[in-house]
Scaffold this active site. Structure first.
Site, PDB file in Angstrom:
ATOM      1  N   HIS A 253      26.428  -3.433  -0.756  1.00  0.00           N
ATOM      2  CA  HIS A 253      26.889  -2.801  -1.995  1.00  0.00           C
ATOM      3  C   HIS A 253      28.324  -2.270  -1.830  1.00  0.00           C
ATOM      4  CE1 HIS A 253      26.216  -0.492  -5.782  1.00  0.00           C
ATOM      5  NE2 HIS A 253      27.107   0.305  -5.234  1.00  0.00           N
ATOM      6  N   GLU A 254      28.523  -1.479  -0.799  1.00  0.00           N
ATOM      7  CA  GLU A 254      29.849  -0.864  -0.612  1.00  0.00           C
ATOM      8  C   GLU A 254      30.895  -1.927  -0.273  1.00  0.00           C
ATOM      9  OE1 GLU A 254      30.033   1.992  -1.765  1.00  0.00           O
ATOM     10  OE2 GLU A 254      27.919   2.584  -1.670  1.00  0.00           O
ATOM     11  N   HIS A 257      32.400  -3.152  -3.413  1.00  0.00           N
ATOM     12  CA  HIS A 257      33.475  -2.265  -3.884  1.00  0.00           C
ATOM     13  C   HIS A 257      34.752  -2.511  -3.068  1.00  0.00           C
ATOM     14  CE1 HIS A 257      31.212   0.164  -6.709  1.00  0.00           C
ATOM     15  NE2 HIS A 257      30.301   0.505  -5.803  1.00  0.00           N
ATOM     16  N   GLU A 283      31.316  -1.410 -10.327  1.00  0.00           N
ATOM     17  CA  GLU A 283      29.892  -1.545 -10.029  1.00  0.00           C
ATOM     18  C   GLU A 283      29.428  -2.992 -10.215  1.00  0.00           C
ATOM     19  OE1 GLU A 283      28.796   1.005  -8.585  1.00  0.00           O
ATOM     20  OE2 GLU A 283      26.636   0.715  -8.498  1.00  0.00           O
TER      21      GLU A 283
HETATM   22 ZN    ZN Z   1      28.514   1.526  -6.343  1.00  0.00          ZN
END
Ligand code: ZN
Length: 484
Positions: A253-254, A257, A283
């Site tokens: 997830h990170e 980003h 996101e």
């Molecule tokens: Zn996030």
């Protein structure tokens, strides 16, 4: 803007350090450093000199093409300036003090699982939000003002339309999945060696294309990504015994980003265009890598044999099908941050609907807990046994973050729209992912989304890439295809 950007980067670096490396005794020194940097930055940015420079620059770029980088830079800077100067500094001080007290009260209330301790603070924070909205009058809808701070240009009416499309089909899908035999995921919750999982996760994000010369990875209490600049992007993850794979999926997830921030054009360094288009678009990147890619069969066709080899005692007798089923298991639960793909948006919609009602007077803070519990029962079929697992579970309201939650749903929705556009652009995508080759996906995202930084507002960006407005249809198709 170069100097202001440097100050903002320095503040971001200090904030990262507070959460990752700072010795506990340095908290007050760090707090003072950060406050000073932020104050100097705010004074410089909101000064009348800046206003004059922006006006001059607006005249200078007015004959350029509407899409020219210089014109976009000035427009984004002017917008930031307008927002920063409409809010009186006495309000900023009052708000800072109020949320500091509210956050403390929330922690205590959550510890004791007693909403009544937090309720007066929630009421106070809402009054301040209403005052904040008044600085931006007139707005079509008061909630538009709050939303705009996180999702530039977004409108409450659009969000409500999106929710109306998502809600019935996600509720129905969650129910349908529940009626089938439960998926066994016990093998995900046995002991795994942290360092072996960490090595595996680092290998995966290296394959994604995370640039280690312009980024780093650490452990922290809550996973996050911090962009100091596009040349210094830092991510974290965590390890918890009862859910070891959170380390992996948190890192994916990170990394989503981080790839966004690392992919922003070097030309925008030290200008207003660095960073992402919005929290929702940000996101969309993290969700795409974590869920659409990271919980898919083609992805695990590549990585599962290696994972099995690393963890023979846990996974030797678990097939690829069983593993993929387990990591995508659907189970309505009380806690948003632990929710699966099918139920996640429902958690968020409940909060946003409450925020709108609280802000506009349709819901009294005294009735907030009751409202929460009844929506949980309606949407998810579960009811919290206590406030800590219910209305008190998220910190957002206690720190004044109203208008933030919709960005999670926008992120999911946009991730599916981008994924669909990528599949059209790259018909060989499935074979590439099965071969562990993520360069085509990363390159496509970099070209279509990342490089632009803040040049385009979310609606315009999504339209450029997909030819459509932000729209729930693709996400519903993705969910229904995968989970039926
Ligand atoms: Zn996030």
């Amino acid at each position: 803007m170069a100097e202001l950007t440097d100050l903002r980067s320095a503040a971001a670096l200090l904030s990262w350090d507070e959460r990752v490396g700072m010795p506990s005794g340095a908290a007050s020194t760090h707090g003072e450093m950060l406050a000073t940097i932020k104050r100097v930055e705010h004074e410089k940015f909101t000064s009348s000199d800046t206003g004059t420079l922006i006006e001059q620059a607006e005249t200078e770029v007015s004959t350029l093409d509407a899409d020219a980088p210089a014109r976009r830079k000035v427009a984004v800077t002017a917008r930031d300036f307008d927002k920063a100067t409409r809010v009186p500094s006495r309000f900023v001080v009052t708000h800072t003090n109020a949320v500091s007290a509210a956050h403390q009260a929330w922690r205590e209330a959550r510890e004791r699982s007693d909403f009544s301790r937090f309720e007066p603070h929630l009421k106070r924070v809402l009054e301040l939000k209403q005052e904040y909205v008044s600085f931006f009058a007139p707005a079509d809808h008061p909630y538009d003002v709050l939303l705009d701070d996180f999702e530039p240009g977004a409108r409450t009416a659009e969000i409500q339309r999106m929710f109306d499309a998502l809600r019935p089909r996600q509720v129905a899908l969650a129910k349908a999945v529940q009626e089938r035999p439960a998926v066994d995921d016990a093998f995900l919750h046995v002991p795994y060696a942290k360092n072996d999982l960490l090595e595996f996760a680092i290998d995966v994000i290296s394959r994604f294309g995370f640039d280690w010369t312009r980024g780093r990875q650490d452990m922290s209490a809550h996973p996050f990504a911090a962009a100091i600049s596009s040349n210094d992007v830092r991510i974290t993850t965590r390890f918890v015994d009862r859910n070891p794979f959170e380390l992996l999926f948190g890192m994916l997830h990170e990394a989503g980003h981080a790839l966004y921030e690392q992919g922003v054009s070097q030309e925008w360094n030290r200008t207003s265009l660095i960073g992402g288009a919005s929290l929702g678009v940000h996101e969309s990147q993290s969700r795409l890598w974590e869920n659409i890619v990271g919980r898919s069969m083609p992805f695990w066709m590549h990585f599962y044999p290696g994972l099995q080899k690393r963890f023979p005692s846990q996974l030797a007798n678990v097939t690829l099908d069983q593993f993929c089923g387990a990591i995508s298991r659907v189970k309505p639960s009380l806690i948003r941050v632990e929710a699966d793909e099918v139920t996640y948006n429902l958690h968020v919609m409940l909060r946003v609907e409450m925020e709108i009602a609280l802000l506009t007077g349709g819901l009294d803070t005294k009735d907030a807990e009751e409202c929460w519990n009844s929506k949980m029962a309606d949407y998810l079929g579960v009811t919290p046994g206590n406030s800590a697992d219910g209305v008190l579970q998220d910190m957002h309201w206690s720190v004044g973050l109203f208008g933030y939650f919709p960005t999670y749903v926008i992120g999911n929705v946009v991730s599916a729209q981008l994924w669909s556009a990528f599949q059209d652009a790259e018909p060989a995508w499935e074979g590439q992912i099965q071969a562990g080759d993520f360069a085509p996906l990363r390159t496509w995202l970099q070209r279509e989304i990342h490089q632009h930084g803040r040049r385009y507002q979310p609606r315009e960006l999504v339209r450029r890439v997909t030819g459509n407005d932000i729209d729930a249809v693709r996400y519903l198709t993705y969910l229904e295809t995968k989970y039926s």
